[in-house]
Design an enzyme around this catalytic site. Structure first.
Site, PDB file in Angstrom:
ATOM      1  N   SER A 117      37.870  76.922 120.778  1.00 53.50           N
ATOM      2  CA  SER A 117      37.033  76.707 119.592  1.00 53.50           C
ATOM      3  C   SER A 117      36.187  77.931 119.313  1.00 53.50           C
ATOM      4  O   SER A 117      35.739  78.631 120.235  1.00 53.50           O
ATOM      5  CB  SER A 117      36.121  75.498 119.809  1.00 53.50           C
ATOM      6  OG  SER A 117      35.173  75.385 118.762  1.00 53.50           O
ATOM      7  N   TYR A 141      29.630  71.139 123.967  1.00 49.51           N
ATOM      8  CA  TYR A 141      31.022  71.245 123.516  1.00 49.51           C
ATOM      9  C   TYR A 141      31.506  72.689 123.582  1.00 49.51           C
ATOM     10  O   TYR A 141      32.559  72.988 124.164  1.00 49.51           O
ATOM     11  CB  TYR A 141      31.153  70.720 122.087  1.00 49.51           C
ATOM     12  CG  TYR A 141      32.485  71.050 121.456  1.00 49.51           C
ATOM     13  CD1 TYR A 141      33.643  70.386 121.872  1.00 49.51           C
ATOM     14  CD2 TYR A 141      32.597  72.016 120.466  1.00 49.51           C
ATOM     15  CE1 TYR A 141      34.876  70.702 121.314  1.00 49.51           C
ATOM     16  CE2 TYR A 141      33.818  72.331 119.900  1.00 49.51           C
ATOM     17  CZ  TYR A 141      34.963  71.670 120.328  1.00 49.51           C
ATOM     18  OH  TYR A 141      36.177  71.986 119.780  1.00 49.51           O
ATOM     19  N   LYS A 145      34.439  74.348 126.136  1.00 48.16           N
ATOM     20  CA  LYS A 145      35.636  75.063 125.694  1.00 48.16           C
ATOM     21  C   LYS A 145      35.728  76.435 126.365  1.00 48.16           C
ATOM     22  O   LYS A 145      36.810  76.872 126.775  1.00 48.16           O
ATOM     23  CB  LYS A 145      35.632  75.203 124.169  1.00 48.16           C
ATOM     24  CG  LYS A 145      35.989  73.934 123.436  1.00 48.16           C
ATOM     25  CD  LYS A 145      37.416  73.499 123.724  1.00 48.16           C
ATOM     26  CE  LYS A 145      37.859  72.343 122.879  1.00 48.16           C
ATOM     27  NZ  LYS A 145      39.271  71.953 123.123  1.00 48.16           N
TER      28      LYS A 145
END
Length: 319
Positions: A117, A141, A145
Site C-alpha cells: 500500500s 495499517y 503493510k
C-alpha cells in the site's frame, strides 16, 4: 500448476482472479469472507473459506492444488479504523502473513506478489512519490503493510522466496458490473451512496494549492491494477528479477472536484458538491510515479477518470 490468490473474493482480489483466468493461468482462492463475497469468485475456481491464521489449512491447499506462487491480497485494509483496532490489524496483516509464509515453506512454494500500500509512505514531503521516497507510515495499517514487505524480503534471503511488493493509493472502477467496491470507507462508494440516497456529496476543503482548490490524489482502475499483478506473477514464474517494490500510480492524479464532475456526467444527476471544512493532515497533492512498473510489469493507465467513474456507477449494488 496454479497460483493461490489470498483475498480473492474481495473487490481487488476478484479482479485479479479474472485477470489470471484471461491469461490462461489456473488459480485457487482463499478468503475468510470477512469483507469478500463468495459470488465474486467464478464457479469453476477452487475456493476455500479459511483464515490466513490457519497455517495447516493453507499448506494443505497449496499442496493439493500444486500451487507455484501466491498473490497475497488478504488483510484488514481500513487505515482509519486500524487506529482504533491496532491489535486486530496486526493479527490479520502481520501474523497472517507469517502464517502464510510458514505454509509456503512447508509446501515448497517460493514465489509471491504482495499487495502492499502507498500507506507505507504516510504523508510524504514531496507530492510525487517514487520508490525511493522515505517510508513513514502513520497508521497501524500502513505499518503492517511495511512489515509485510520486510517479512517477504527476509524470507527471500533466508528461504529463497522470490517476491515483489506493489504499492498503490486509491483503487476505483470495475471491470464488470458484477464486481463492485463495497467498502464503507472509500470515496467512490461514499459518493455513490450519497447520490443513491438523494444526498449531496461533500468535498472537504476547496482552498488547497491546486488548480481547482481541491485535493489531488492518485486514482487507478482496478482492472489495470489486476493486469500488473498477473504480469508480476508471470515474471517471477519466468525467473525474471524484479524490483522489491513498485508503485502503481498515474503520475498526475485527479482532483476531488474533477471526480464530482465525472459522477455528475456518469449519472445524469445535476448536483453541486457541499463544501465542508478541511480535514486535518490532508496534503494538497499526492500522486505516485509508475515508471518502474511500466518498464517491468505492464503497468499502464488504460482507463480515463470518466471511465473509472462510469464503471463504478454501473457496478453499484442495487436493492
Amino acid at each position: 500448476m496454479s497460483w493461490l490468490v489470498t483475498g480473492g473474493a474481495g473487490y481487488i482480489g476478484s479482479h485479479v482472479v479474472r485477470a489470471f483466468g484471461e491469461a490462461g493461468i489456473d488459480v485457487v482462492v482463499v478468503d475468510d469472507l470477512s469483507s469478500g463475497h463468495r459470488d465474486y469468485v467464478p464457479a469453476h475456481v477452487p475456493f476455500l473459506e479459511a483464515s490466513l491464521l490457519e497455517t495447516d489449512v493453507l499448506t494443505e491447499a497449496m499442496t493439493e492444488h500444486r500451487v507455484a506462487g501466491v498473490v497475497h491480497l488478504a488483510g484488514f485494509k481500513y487505515a482509519g479504523v486500524s487506529v482504533q483496532r491496532p491489535l486486530h490489524t496486526y493479527t490479520q496483516n502481520v501474523t497472517g502473513t507469517i502464517s502464510l509464509l510458514k505454509a509456503m515453506s512447508s509446501a515448497g512454494v517460493d514465489q509471491v506478489v504482495f499487495s502492499s500500500s502507498a500507506a507505507c509512505y504516510g504523508t510524504p514531503e514531496t507530492d510525487l512519490v517514487t520508490e525511493q521516497t522515505p517510508t513513514r507510515p502513520e497508521s497501524p495499517y500502513g505499518e503492517s503493510k511495511l512489515i509485510g514487505e520486510w517479512l517477504f524480503a527476509n524470507a527471500g534471503r533466508a528461504l529463497g522466496i522470490t517476491h515483489t511488493s506493489l504499492r498503490y493509493f486509491n483503487v476505483v472502477g470495475s471491470g464488470t458490473p458484477q464486481l463492485a467496491d463495497t467498502s464503507p470507507h472509500n470515496l467512490f462508494p461514499l459518493v455513490i451512496k450519497a447520490l443513491e440516497d438523494g444526498r449531496t456529496p461533500r468535498i472537504y476543503g476547496a482552498d488547497y494549492a491546486t488548480p481547482d482548490g481541491t485535493c489531488v490524489r492518485d486514482y487507478v482502475h482496478v482492472s489495470d491494477l489486476a493486469t500488473s499483478h498477473v504480469a508480476a506473477a508471470t515474471a517471477l514464474a519466468q525467473g525474471r528479477t524484479l524490483e522489491p517494490v513498485y508503485n502503481l500510480g498515474s503520475g498526475d492524479g485527479s482532483s476531488v472536484r474533477e471526480i464530482m464532475d465525472a459522477f455528475a456526467a456518469a449519472t445524469g444527476i445535476d448536483f453541486t458538491p457541499e463544501i465542508a471544512p478541511r480535514r486535518a493532515g490532508d496534503p494538497d497533492r499526492i500522486v505516485a510515479d509508475g515508471t518502474l512498473a511500466a518498464r517491468d510489469i505492464d503497468w499502464q493507465m488504460r482507463h480515463t477518470l470518466q471511465e473509472m467513474v462510469t464503471s463504478a456507477w454501473d457496478a453499484r449494488p442495487r436493492g
